[in-house]
Scaffold this active site. Structure first.
Site, PDB file in Angstrom:
ATOM      1  N   TYR B 440       0.815  -1.234   0.000  1.00  0.00           N
ATOM      2  CA  TYR B 440       0.000   0.000   0.000  1.00  0.00           C
ATOM      3  C   TYR B 440       0.841   1.272   0.000  1.00  0.00           C
ATOM      4  O   TYR B 440       2.049   1.205   0.031  1.00  0.00           O
ATOM      5  CB  TYR B 440      -1.069  -0.015   1.081  1.00  0.00           C
ATOM      6  CG  TYR B 440      -0.710  -0.078   2.542  1.00  0.00           C
ATOM      7  CD1 TYR B 440       0.557   0.082   3.036  1.00  0.00           C
ATOM      8  CD2 TYR B 440      -1.741  -0.311   3.466  1.00  0.00           C
ATOM      9  CE1 TYR B 440       0.805   0.023   4.392  1.00  0.00           C
ATOM     10  CE2 TYR B 440      -1.493  -0.372   4.827  1.00  0.00           C
ATOM     11  CZ  TYR B 440      -0.221  -0.198   5.283  1.00  0.00           C
ATOM     12  OH  TYR B 440       0.016  -0.249   6.623  1.00  0.00           O
ATOM     13  N   GLU B 441       0.158   2.372  -0.110  1.00  0.00           N
ATOM     14  CA  GLU B 441       0.829   3.679  -0.227  1.00  0.00           C
ATOM     15  C   GLU B 441       1.732   3.704  -1.460  1.00  0.00           C
ATOM     16  O   GLU B 441       2.796   4.323  -1.477  1.00  0.00           O
ATOM     17  CB  GLU B 441       1.630   3.944   1.052  1.00  0.00           C
ATOM     18  CG  GLU B 441       1.764   5.403   1.421  1.00  0.00           C
ATOM     19  CD  GLU B 441       0.476   6.033   1.942  1.00  0.00           C
ATOM     20  OE1 GLU B 441      -0.419   5.323   2.427  1.00  0.00           O
ATOM     21  OE2 GLU B 441       0.349   7.262   1.837  1.00  0.00           O
ATOM     22  N   GLY B 442       1.263   3.068  -2.559  1.00  0.00           N
ATOM     23  CA  GLY B 442       2.083   2.880  -3.754  1.00  0.00           C
ATOM     24  C   GLY B 442       2.889   1.614  -3.628  1.00  0.00           C
ATOM     25  O   GLY B 442       3.774   1.538  -2.772  1.00  0.00           O
TER      26      GLY B 442
END
Lengths: 595, 595
Positions: B440-442
């Protein structure tokens, strides 16, 4: 949602085209009748079972898990019915001794069957696979009477079996187990002690459970040479050999684990339970290890099978999921984004898993062919040579398939992004399920130490040397046109020999060098073996491609995958060699308190 | 059972001795009063919180998870009470804007605080950390009126905030989101659409939840330049700025995930929900990304913190668990076996995790120092130079800490053998919890592409060049006596420059080379940076060792760990470079149907 498909065409490629199983088996009376047609029929039937009976229960096994209540263990919904179907088709005895109702099929077929069922539903597959393993120990070491009493019902799947080794204080170090066996007047023994991590120690799938238990006889020598093996049935057999009175065996609890939740991992108590000696007193560990070569390969296949399943899911997702645009230009102009399989890094993940799985499958069949030679061949010299090869390669196969299988599941999970982290697609379960294969049946650290210490550094039998000769002979026979594939393998093999000599010399003066080198050495050796397998697959594919017709794309993919392996995976050899040369001093210099 | 201890001495070493935080902060008016004494007091207090309030809830959070019932989400037992304690001590606003009640503390301190709370209980820590991140976006981009209405209650922890980006069909590719915003007469907007994977989208910890939502205005340009950012409170504020009427925001369900089960991952529906524009129309993504540099570092710290926790557990186990004998002779003659920390391969696992975590922690504080310079420094040129450094290093830090953190958890789990696979010791949970930070978060693939593409191949600002100058300057200033540490780093840096030129040239003619190189390049760059960090730690430790007295063992361990890193980790650079040179063609040659 993708659903598991047994990779039958790939399996046939390895079995028939690369390893020429029919020819090898035809040369041995015990397997002479196992022809290609029969093998394909068995693989087809196994695929149907894996896809239609086992795969649909993969997720429910994880979600429900096993339940323990007052000593009884309930398996997840559907497991009993699936087990009935599974046993009715005779799968448990597939490789079993024909004298006791087994089907005597070769391990070359067995590994492909096990890859399928492990891949489709490993928590389920562990019950019959461990039962088969325990049956093998009985077939090799038990008295004729015990074999006759137990093996037919184990092969039929009516009963199941376990291996009870680990105790709370003794896992890797079985020499210090405390479970004891007291001789009784009738020639049997009273077994007392506690065992943990017992797969299938209690469940509701079969009418009886037969435990193979390691224990010490009175006055047994200390350490591993004082351990004996006993058969301890959950229910004792009556005069008609039917399960009757309960034995003093209880399941105290089951473990809450990261994965394989449909497999019951039991804490077992034996309290003056009646048992029967299997093999000679104090030779229990030896007996246990004769079947370990089979079991370890099977556990490796858990990693390989799961990675194949995860790869299929990742591939289906990558072809479907639209996100971003190809760097080289829009491929999907009618839609708002391109499928993510256009992105090089998604390719990198898929190709890595693919190249590993195909090489691993080939190596599994190769090792299995050596197990078959060691077991079935008429000539002692052939059997012994094959047994040495098995001794060398088993720790590599177990650790490589499970390490790379886990890594493959992690990569395949990554392909799905956030969707890989939630349960919906099954990828996160496969990661959790694959993780245990690196740990049980001897941790992969122990496999590496077995390879590096016993099989390489202390090798008296030229185990590695004969393997190297075989690979060099193969490479020497390859045409220059395939040099792009074979030159990198030659270089990797040279490096392996160089680093082997380095470790042997270093270990001669510092015994810590063996353990310090072991894990990167096993990884380096794996890459060489995978390179060899790719070399053999390329040789077949290249020539098949000339006249392939409708299968051209299939053979072409082999060459392309091999090219990927040579360019982007095999180069890891260099760093592994450097890491080994880094030596043991930097590992051992901290005092324990400094950690 | 080991319990988490914040590694305070290691943190102080990095913060004060290696990075000279006090001196750096003293040079900027906004942070001039943040002296060593204050920082140490804050770290002590954070450690107490992490160890005594959060760590005890790590396991219960996993076992209970969050529950969803009719749109309401209940967090695990104890989370509410812990959240009350946490907010009363003012931790949510630690780095917050002082004008709105935040404490204005530097990120150099913040990263150490976040490592602690992520390490002790990441499922809990996600609530306040994501709230802080969203607050930062508001502080930077919202109107004064919105800031005044919302920020003080967010900093106090009375309310919490979320970031609503992802939709079912749009994760990495935010340009294709469909949530829309319709202007209302009073200047607010009606927001309609569905969002998934929303951390803390609904829970029972705070009196209100403030969603920051990406949506499209009518007639907005297609793609990423048509996305705006809106503030959408769960409960609208009444005339007294108190939560009043429910907004049309609902939590439709929560995800069943591999880990971070105590963190509610929500499916959110906005149905003509009232929202307020944050920043300029169509500049929502830009607004979102100004706080991404902070958030991504925090998510990296999730991996680092968990790996530290898992390392502590593995170390305690390895010192305690008796199994086998040391290869160099019995060390524990009074007992039946030696502690497993005597085995070189156990050392290999522990040293790998240790060397990674310490270098990662140093890099985190280093990146944070650049964030502080970029935010607080008076001179524009300094701010801009620091911002460029942050842009270069943020994707590396996020991916490196989370990838290596996950791998560290896996290694630390392996040290425990079968005991690592069951829930008892917590290691399997840490592996599951750490896994999401890579996604997550890229995803880390996206981080690598950001680095390789935007920051290296298309670099117009000399981002890498100035970093290289800094490292070369440092190396040039080191004495010959430390050559054993600095020579390998020099070689790795040379290789990085060489391979950078190779990729730049290759990508000029084939855009796929960027993505094909990205992940191994990020890994190679990480090794160079970790080498640099070890070089700086060694320089300090070597000179401190001369007069260390009672702390000699502490500094000595730094040198020994650095030696391990140079000998057995840094050599991976060579293979990574080879893998990059393997190029993109072998990745892209298969047709999608051939997979």
């Amino acid at each position: 949602m993708a659903s598991y498909k047994a990779p039958l065409r790939d399996m046939q490629f390895v079995l028939h085209e690369v390893m020429a199983a029919e020819q090898l088996l035809a040369g041995m009376p015990a397997t002479a009748e196992v022809n290609r047609e029969l093998m394909d029929a068995i693989l087809d039937s196994a695929a149907t079972m894996a896809e239609e009976v086992l795969a649909p229960l993969e997720r429910v096994g994880d979600e429900e898990g096993c339940r323990w209540e007052e000593g009884k263990v309930t398996t997840p919904s559907g497991f009993r019915e699936a087990h009935d179907v599974f046993t009715q088709t005779g799968w448990v005895g597939l490789s079993g001794d024909t004298a006791q109702g087994g089907q005597g099929m070769p391990k070359m077929l067995g590994v492909l069957f096990e890859e399928m069922i492990m891949g489709a539903n490993c928590a389920f597959a562990l019950y019959p696979i461990l039962s088969s393993g325990a049956s093998l120990a009985l077939a090799r070491h038990a008295s004729p009477a015990l074999k006759e009493q137990y093996l037919p019902r184990l092969y039929s799947g009516e009963w199941s079996a376990t291996m009870c080794l680990t105790e709370a204080h003794a896992g890797t170090d079985l020499g210090i187990i405390r479970t004891r066996a007291r001789p009784l007047d009738d020639g049997s023994y009273a077994i007392t002690g506690g065992k943990i991590f017992i797969t299938g120690g209690q469940h509701d799938l079969t009418a009886n459970i037969i435990h193979l238990v390691l224990a010490r006889l009175p006055n047994a020598p200390a350490g591993p040479k004082g351990i004996s093996l006993f058969l301890v049935p959950r229910q004792l057999l009556d005069v008609n050999n039917e399960p009757g009175q309960d034995n003093n065996v209880t399941c105290a609890s089951i473990e809450h684990k990261m994965g394989i939740k449909g497999s019951a991992t039991c804490v077992m108590h034996f309290d003056d339970a009646r048992g029967y000696l299997v093999g000679n007193p104090n030779e229990g560990l030896a007996g246990m290890f004769t079947m370990m070569n089979y079991e370890r390969l099977s556990i490796g296949l858990q990693g390989l099978g799961l990675s194949e399943n995860a790869y299929q899911t990742a591939t289906a997702y990558a072809r479907d999921r639209l996100q971003g645009r190809a760097a080289t230009g829009v491929v999907n102009p009618g839609q708002e984004a391109d499928p993510i399989i256009v992105h090089p890094d998604v390719r990198r993940m898929l190709m890595t898993v693919r190249a590993d799985n195909e090489a691993g499958r080939a190596l599994a069949v190769y090792v299995a062919s050596q197990l078959d030679l060691a077991h079935f061949h008429e000539e002692l010299a052939v059997r012994e040579q094959a047994a040495r090869r098995v001794a060398l390669l088993t720790p590599v196969a177990k650790a490589a398939f499970s390490d790379r299988g886990f890594e493959g599941c992690v990569l395949a999970q990554q392909v799905l992004g956030g969707h890989g982290y939630i349960s919906e697609w099954g990828q996160e379960q496969r990661v959790r399920d694959a993780r245990i294969a690196q740990i049980y049946e001897g941790t992969n650290g122990i496999q590496a130490l077995d390879l590096m210490g016993r099989k390489i550094v202390r090798d008296q039998e030229g185990l590695l040397a004969s393997m190297v000769v075989e690979i060099r002979d193969f490479l020497a026979g390859q045409p220059d046109a395939l040099n792009e594939f074979n030159a990198p393998v030659t270089a990797a093999l040279d490096l392996l020999e160089e680093i082997t000599a380095w470790v042997q010399e270093a270990a001669a003066t510092n015994p810590d060098e063996t353990g310090a080198a072991s894990v990167p050495y096993l990884r380096l050796f794996t890459l060489v073996l995978y390179g060899y397998m790719w070399g053999r697959m390329v040789a077949v594919a290249e020539s098949a491609l000339q006249q392939a017709g409708s299968e051209a794309a299939f053979y072409d993919a082999k060459l392309k995958t091999a090219r990927f392996f040579m360019a982007r995976v095999l180069p890891q050899c260099r760093s592994l060699a450097d890491e080994i040369r880094g030596g043991s001093a930097v590992l051992m210099s901290l005092e324990p308190e400094q950690f």
